[in-house]
Design a protein around this motif. Structure first.
Motif, PDB file in Angstrom:
ATOM      1  N   LYS A  26       0.836  -1.208   0.000  1.00 13.97           N
ATOM      2  CA  LYS A  26       0.000   0.000   0.000  1.00 13.97           C
ATOM      3  C   LYS A  26       0.870   1.256   0.000  1.00 13.97           C
ATOM      4  O   LYS A  26       2.027   1.229   0.380  1.00 13.97           O
ATOM      5  N   HIS A  27       0.270   2.347  -0.396  1.00 18.55           N
ATOM      6  CA  HIS A  27       0.911   3.664  -0.317  1.00 18.55           C
ATOM      7  C   HIS A  27       0.391   4.316   0.951  1.00 18.55           C
ATOM      8  O   HIS A  27      -0.821   4.482   1.112  1.00 18.55           O
ATOM      9  N   LEU A  28       1.289   4.648   1.855  1.00 22.97           N
ATOM     10  CA  LEU A  28       0.897   5.180   3.150  1.00 22.97           C
ATOM     11  C   LEU A  28       1.076   6.690   3.217  1.00 22.97           C
ATOM     12  O   LEU A  28       2.114   7.206   2.825  1.00 22.97           O
ATOM     13  N   VAL A  29       0.059   7.346   3.717  1.00 21.50           N
ATOM     14  CA  VAL A  29       0.171   8.755   4.087  1.00 21.50           C
ATOM     15  C   VAL A  29       0.400   8.760   5.592  1.00 21.50           C
ATOM     16  O   VAL A  29      -0.375   8.165   6.342  1.00 21.50           O
ATOM     17  N   ILE A  30       1.481   9.393   6.019  1.00 20.11           N
ATOM     18  CA  ILE A  30       1.762   9.537   7.448  1.00 20.11           C
ATOM     19  C   ILE A  30       1.653  11.019   7.770  1.00 20.11           C
ATOM     20  O   ILE A  30       2.385  11.838   7.221  1.00 20.11           O
ATOM     21  N   SER A  31       0.701  11.344   8.632  1.00 18.37           N
ATOM     22  CA  SER A  31       0.371  12.737   8.937  1.00 18.37           C
ATOM     23  C   SER A  31       1.356  13.352   9.919  1.00 18.37           C
ATOM     24  O   SER A  31       2.205  12.663  10.491  1.00 18.37           O
ATOM     25  N   ASP A  32       1.178  14.632  10.150  1.00 19.43           N
ATOM     26  CA  ASP A  32       2.023  15.343  11.114  1.00 19.43           C
ATOM     27  C   ASP A  32       1.821  14.824  12.542  1.00 19.43           C
ATOM     28  O   ASP A  32       2.693  14.979  13.381  1.00 19.43           O
ATOM     29  N   THR A  33       0.686  14.178  12.809  1.00 15.21           N
ATOM     30  CA  THR A  33       0.440  13.580  14.122  1.00 15.21           C
ATOM     31  C   THR A  33       0.797  12.092  14.135  1.00 15.21           C
ATOM     32  O   THR A  33       0.435  11.373  15.059  1.00 15.21           O
ATOM     33  N   LEU A  34       1.469  11.645  13.071  1.00 14.14           N
ATOM     34  CA  LEU A  34       1.945  10.278  12.904  1.00 14.14           C
ATOM     35  C   LEU A  34       0.820   9.255  12.805  1.00 14.14           C
ATOM     36  O   LEU A  34       0.974   8.095  13.188  1.00 14.14           O
ATOM     37  N   GLN A  35      -0.316   9.676  12.275  1.00 11.69           N
ATOM     38  CA  GLN A  35      -1.402   8.761  11.942  1.00 11.69           C
ATOM     39  C   GLN A  35      -1.105   8.177  10.568  1.00 11.69           C
ATOM     40  O   GLN A  35      -0.579   8.863   9.687  1.00 11.69           O
ATOM     41  N   VAL A  36      -1.474   6.910  10.344  1.00 11.74           N
ATOM     42  CA  VAL A  36      -1.185   6.217   9.095  1.00 11.74           C
ATOM     43  C   VAL A  36      -2.485   5.951   8.344  1.00 11.74           C
ATOM     44  O   VAL A  36      -3.445   5.423   8.909  1.00 11.74           O
ATOM     45  N   TYR A  37      -2.494   6.331   7.054  1.00 13.53           N
ATOM     46  CA  TYR A  37      -3.654   6.148   6.188  1.00 13.53           C
ATOM     47  C   TYR A  37      -3.197   5.384   4.945  1.00 13.53           C
ATOM     48  O   TYR A  37      -2.374   5.892   4.184  1.00 13.53           O
ATOM     49  N   PRO A  38      -3.716   4.164   4.710  1.00 10.96           N
ATOM     50  CA  PRO A  38      -3.279   3.363   3.557  1.00 10.96           C
ATOM     51  C   PRO A  38      -4.126   3.637   2.305  1.00 10.96           C
ATOM     52  O   PRO A  38      -5.337   3.854   2.399  1.00 10.96           O
ATOM     53  N   PHE A  39      -3.467   3.581   1.143  1.00  8.92           N
ATOM     54  CA  PHE A  39      -4.136   3.780  -0.140  1.00  8.92           C
ATOM     55  C   PHE A  39      -3.576   2.796  -1.159  1.00  8.92           C
ATOM     56  O   PHE A  39      -2.414   2.398  -1.081  1.00  8.92           O
ATOM     57  N   VAL A  40      -4.403   2.446  -2.130  1.00  4.06           N
ATOM     58  CA  VAL A  40      -3.988   1.535  -3.189  1.00  4.06           C
ATOM     59  C   VAL A  40      -3.046   2.241  -4.158  1.00  4.06           C
ATOM     60  O   VAL A  40      -2.049   1.677  -4.577  1.00  4.06           O
ATOM     61  N   SER A  41      -3.349   3.489  -4.495  1.00  4.39           N
ATOM     62  CA  SER A  41      -2.523   4.209  -5.469  1.00  4.39           C
ATOM     63  C   SER A  41      -1.864   5.432  -4.827  1.00  4.39           C
ATOM     64  O   SER A  41      -2.413   6.029  -3.900  1.00  4.39           O
ATOM     65  N   PRO A  42      -0.700   5.825  -5.351  1.00  7.41           N
ATOM     66  CA  PRO A  42      -0.055   7.026  -4.825  1.00  7.41           C
ATOM     67  C   PRO A  42      -0.869   8.283  -5.118  1.00  7.41           C
ATOM     68  O   PRO A  42      -0.883   9.220  -4.325  1.00  7.41           O
ATOM     69  N   LYS A  43      -1.567   8.293  -6.239  1.00  7.72           N
ATOM     70  CA  LYS A  43      -2.402   9.440  -6.616  1.00  7.72           C
ATOM     71  C   LYS A  43      -3.492   9.674  -5.575  1.00  7.72           C
ATOM     72  O   LYS A  43      -3.714  10.797  -5.126  1.00  7.72           O
ATOM     73  N   GLU A  44      -4.144   8.603  -5.186  1.00  4.80           N
ATOM     74  CA  GLU A  44      -5.205   8.660  -4.176  1.00  4.80           C
ATOM     75  C   GLU A  44      -4.646   9.171  -2.839  1.00  4.80           C
ATOM     76  O   GLU A  44      -5.231  10.032  -2.188  1.00  4.80           O
ATOM     77  N   GLY A  45      -3.495   8.645  -2.437  1.00  4.24           N
ATOM     78  CA  GLY A  45      -2.861   9.067  -1.187  1.00  4.24           C
ATOM     79  C   GLY A  45      -2.432  10.522  -1.231  1.00  4.24           C
ATOM     80  O   GLY A  45      -2.622  11.272  -0.268  1.00  4.24           O
ATOM     81  N   TYR A  46      -1.860  10.940  -2.356  1.00  3.94           N
ATOM     82  CA  TYR A  46      -1.411  12.323  -2.508  1.00  3.94           C
ATOM     83  C   TYR A  46      -2.585  13.300  -2.401  1.00  3.94           C
ATOM     84  O   TYR A  46      -2.516  14.288  -1.679  1.00  3.94           O
ATOM     85  N   ARG A  47      -3.647  12.992  -3.111  1.00  2.00           N
ATOM     86  CA  ARG A  47      -4.826  13.871  -3.062  1.00  2.00           C
ATOM     87  C   ARG A  47      -5.395  13.963  -1.648  1.00  2.00           C
ATOM     88  O   ARG A  47      -5.772  15.038  -1.188  1.00  2.00           O
ATOM     89  N   PHE A  48      -5.475  12.831  -0.964  1.00  2.00           N
ATOM     90  CA  PHE A  48      -5.955  12.815   0.414  1.00  2.00           C
ATOM     91  C   PHE A  48      -5.052  13.668   1.300  1.00  2.00           C
ATOM     92  O   PHE A  48      -5.526  14.467   2.104  1.00  2.00           O
ATOM     93  N   GLY A  49      -3.751  13.486   1.166  1.00  2.00           N
ATOM     94  CA  GLY A  49      -2.799  14.223   1.988  1.00  2.00           C
ATOM     95  C   GLY A  49      -2.882  15.721   1.784  1.00  2.00           C
ATOM     96  O   GLY A  49      -2.909  16.496   2.751  1.00  2.00           O
ATOM     97  N   VAL A  50      -2.938  16.152   0.530  1.00  2.00           N
ATOM     98  CA  VAL A  50      -3.030  17.589   0.234  1.00  2.00           C
ATOM     99  C   VAL A  50      -4.334  18.162   0.771  1.00  2.00           C
ATOM    100  O   VAL A  50      -4.346  19.228   1.392  1.00  2.00           O
ATOM    101  N   LYS A  51      -5.424  17.450   0.557  1.00  2.00           N
ATOM    102  CA  LYS A  51      -6.742  17.930   1.007  1.00  2.00           C
ATOM    103  C   LYS A  51      -6.821  18.027   2.533  1.00  2.00           C
ATOM    104  O   LYS A  51      -7.370  18.986   3.072  1.00  2.00           O
ATOM    105  N   ASN A  52      -6.266  17.040   3.234  1.00  2.00           N
ATOM    106  CA  ASN A  52      -6.424  16.977   4.692  1.00  2.00           C
ATOM    107  C   ASN A  52      -5.308  17.615   5.505  1.00  2.00           C
ATOM    108  O   ASN A  52      -5.541  18.018   6.637  1.00  2.00           O
ATOM    109  N   PHE A  53      -4.103  17.691   4.930  1.00  2.00           N
ATOM    110  CA  PHE A  53      -2.960  18.186   5.693  1.00  2.00           C
ATOM    111  C   PHE A  53      -2.215  19.336   5.023  1.00  2.00           C
ATOM    112  O   PHE A  53      -1.409  19.988   5.663  1.00  2.00           O
ATOM    113  N   GLY A  54      -2.468  19.554   3.757  1.00  3.28           N
ATOM    114  CA  GLY A  54      -1.761  20.592   3.015  1.00  3.28           C
ATOM    115  C   GLY A  54      -0.456  20.064   2.443  1.00  3.28           C
ATOM    116  O   GLY A  54       0.181  19.180   3.020  1.00  3.28           O
TER     117      GLY A  54
END
Length: 80
Positions: A26-54
């Motif tokens: 999986k492609h993992l987004v790790i937030s500034d609070t060190l929460q882990v969010y898994p995604f199938v594609s890097p595109k999906e993870g990137y969009r989520f990260g930008v939308k939720n964390f900047g």
């Protein structure tokens, strides 16, 4: 590496084995609070990260064995 991303990278490094067991491939987004969010594609993870964390405030990393040897830095925010 910026201090924020360094702490996220170090978190991944310290927890790599357990993350591999749970999220291998999986492609993992790790937030500034060190929460882990898994995604199938890097595109999906990137969009989520930008939308939720900047842009620049999260680590996007593919969870595979030996992946710590490869680090990519995205320096600008473009729609993918």
């Amino acid at each position: 590496m910026a201090l924020l991303l360094e702490s996220q990278y170090n978190f991944y490094k310290a927890h790599e084995l357990e993350l591999l067991k749970q999220y291998q491939g999986k492609h993992l987004v790790i937030s500034d609070t060190l929460q882990v969010y898994p995604f199938v594609s890097p595109k999906e993870g990137y969009r989520f990260g930008v939308k939720n964390f900047g842009a620049g405030n999260f680590l996007l990393h593919k969870c595979i064995p030996g992946s710590l040897n490869v680090v990519h830095t995205i320096n600008n925010c473009v729609e993918v």
